[in-house]
Motif scaffolding. Structure first.
Motif, short mmCIF file in Angstrom:
data_model
loop_
_atom_site.label_atom_id
_atom_site.label_comp_id
_atom_site.label_asym_id
_atom_site.label_seq_id
_atom_site.Cartn_x
_atom_site.Cartn_y
_atom_site.Cartn_z
N HIS A 28 0.84 -1.20 0.00
CA HIS A 28 0.00 0.00 0.00
C HIS A 28 0.88 1.25 0.00
O HIS A 28 1.92 1.31 0.65
N ALA A 29 0.43 2.24 -0.75
CA ALA A 29 1.20 3.48 -0.86
C ALA A 29 1.46 4.12 0.49
O ALA A 29 2.54 4.69 0.74
N ASN A 30 0.49 4.08 1.40
CA ASN A 30 0.68 4.65 2.73
C ASN A 30 1.82 3.96 3.48
O ASN A 30 2.58 4.60 4.21
N ALA A 31 1.92 2.64 3.29
CA ALA A 31 2.99 1.90 3.96
C ALA A 31 4.36 2.32 3.43
O ALA A 31 5.33 2.41 4.18
N ILE A 33 5.16 5.24 2.35
CA ILE A 33 5.46 6.58 2.85
C ILE A 33 5.77 6.56 4.34
O ILE A 33 6.73 7.21 4.80
N HIS A 34 5.00 5.80 5.11
CA HIS A 34 5.11 5.88 6.57
C HIS A 34 5.75 4.65 7.21
O HIS A 34 6.06 4.70 8.42
N GLY A 56 -3.62 1.53 -3.61
CA GLY A 56 -4.01 2.81 -3.05
C GLY A 56 -5.09 3.44 -3.88
O GLY A 56 -5.46 2.93 -4.95
N ASP A 58 -5.57 7.28 -3.41
CA ASP A 58 -5.34 8.72 -3.40
C ASP A 58 -4.19 9.05 -4.34
O ASP A 58 -3.08 8.54 -4.18
N THR A 61 -0.93 10.50 -2.73
CA THR A 61 -0.21 9.50 -1.95
C THR A 61 0.49 8.51 -2.88
O THR A 61 1.66 8.15 -2.66
N ARG A 64 3.60 10.11 -4.39
CA ARG A 64 4.72 10.15 -3.44
C ARG A 64 5.36 8.78 -3.31
O ARG A 64 6.59 8.63 -3.32
N ALA A 65 4.53 7.74 -3.20
CA ALA A 65 5.05 6.38 -3.07
C ALA A 65 5.81 5.96 -4.33
O ALA A 65 6.86 5.32 -4.26
#
Length: 313
Positions: A28-31, A33-34, A56, A58, A61, A64-65
């Motif tokens: 996941h893109a959030n993973a 990034i964070h 993802g 968004d 997001t 960025r990923a």
């Protein structure tokens, strides 16, 4: 494939084919990034060419990923719009995005604007009641307007309610002809066939009607089929031997011992190496029983391979 194609798996598969494009599991893109990037995006140079598969919904997001992944050296960023699991749906990504082609197009455009490597899309031929050829054509046409030129098409629809991810890989019927017609309708696009491919030579014949094929479970459970890929698909001469593959595994096991990585992280991926061959049962049994021991190392692989190599010789 989720929880399967980690770096050790890909390094093993690279022993069998130098030319095939390998894919990561979906991240996941959030993973990206964070989360722990070394764990999620870690790979070695030998794995290339290598694509990162992102999930993802968004576009910022995902952009960025994708940029982070490109900086880490991935050769392609693939957007997964085909996974039907409940967990994925609850996050509003995966196959449910096929109902929102305009959003997927925006996501692709944002990712392409962020990176110089290709951005591709993997999807199904339809979802739920939105599964006509007109629906598929509209999805591909819309996403192509967003800039995507490369589509990997799993030739099954996905039922978002009522079927498990496993059932969604088996119960909806395969429809290769629909993918072939899609390629005929969009000759300017790269269309890759995926789903249920269980014979490398038969799949090679499909290149008369599509631009490429993607193997999933076949490559994992019967990995030796990958030894034919470079010759069949890339006209490479020569070939790989089981002895050379085993030596590569032994070298990896030595590296794991030196760095304190449990051998089981490798051996779980190689159980099918001798699928269908005499000695395969002993190979699987010895590795399964021994790999979890604290002192397991290259000697275990050598011992497990002895019955197989005696027969092959």
């Amino acid at each position: 494939m989720m929880d399967w194609t980690d770096s050790w798996c890909r390094r093993f598969h690279r022993l069998l084919t130098r030319r095939a494009l390998l894919y990561t599991e979906m991240v996941h893109a959030n993973a990206v990034i964070h989360g722990d990037r070394d764990r999620l995006l870690g790979h070695v140079s030998a794995e290339h060419p290598l694509a990162l598969q992102l999930g993802g919904s968004d576009h910022d997001t995902l952009a960025r990923a994708a940029r982070i992944a490109a900086e880490r050296g991935f050769d392609e960023i693939n957007l997964n719009v085909g996974c039907p699991s409940d967990r994925v749906q609850s996050g509003t990504f995966g196959a449910c995005l096929m109902a929102q082609p305009e959003q997927v197009a925006r996501m692709v455009r944002a990712m392409q604007d962020a990176v110089d490597v290709p951005v591709t899309v993997k999807h199904r031929i339809g979802i739920d009641e939105q599964d006509s050829e007109a629906d598929l054509r509209h999805f591909v046409e819309t996403v192509a307007r967003g800039g995507c030129r490369h589509f990997i098409v799993h030739a099954r629809k996905a039922w978002l309610q009522g079927l498990s991810p496993k059932d969604n890989r088996d119960i909806p019927p395969l429809d290769y002809e629909r993918v072939f017609r899609l390629k005929a309708e969009f000759p300017e696009l790269t269309i890759v066939l995926n789903g249920g491919l269980d014979d490398v030579r038969v799949a090679h014949g499909y290149l008369e009607r599509v631009d490429g094929v993607m193997f999933g479970r076949l490559a994992y459970h019967q990995p030796w089929v990958l030894a034919e890929v470079d010759r069949l698909f890339f006209d490479e001469t020569g070939g790989v031997t089981r002895e050379a593959v085993l030596q590569g595994l032994i070298d990896m096991a030595r590296e794991m011992r030196a760095t304190g990585v449990p051998l089981a992280r490798l051996t779980r991926h190689v159980l099918g190496l001798f699928h269908g061959e005499p000695g395969a049962r002993q190979w699987r049994r010895i590795l399964t029983e021994g790999a979890h021991r604290a002192d397991a190392g290259p000697e275990l692989i050598e011992r497990a391979a002895e019955p197989c190599l005696r027969v092959c010789a």
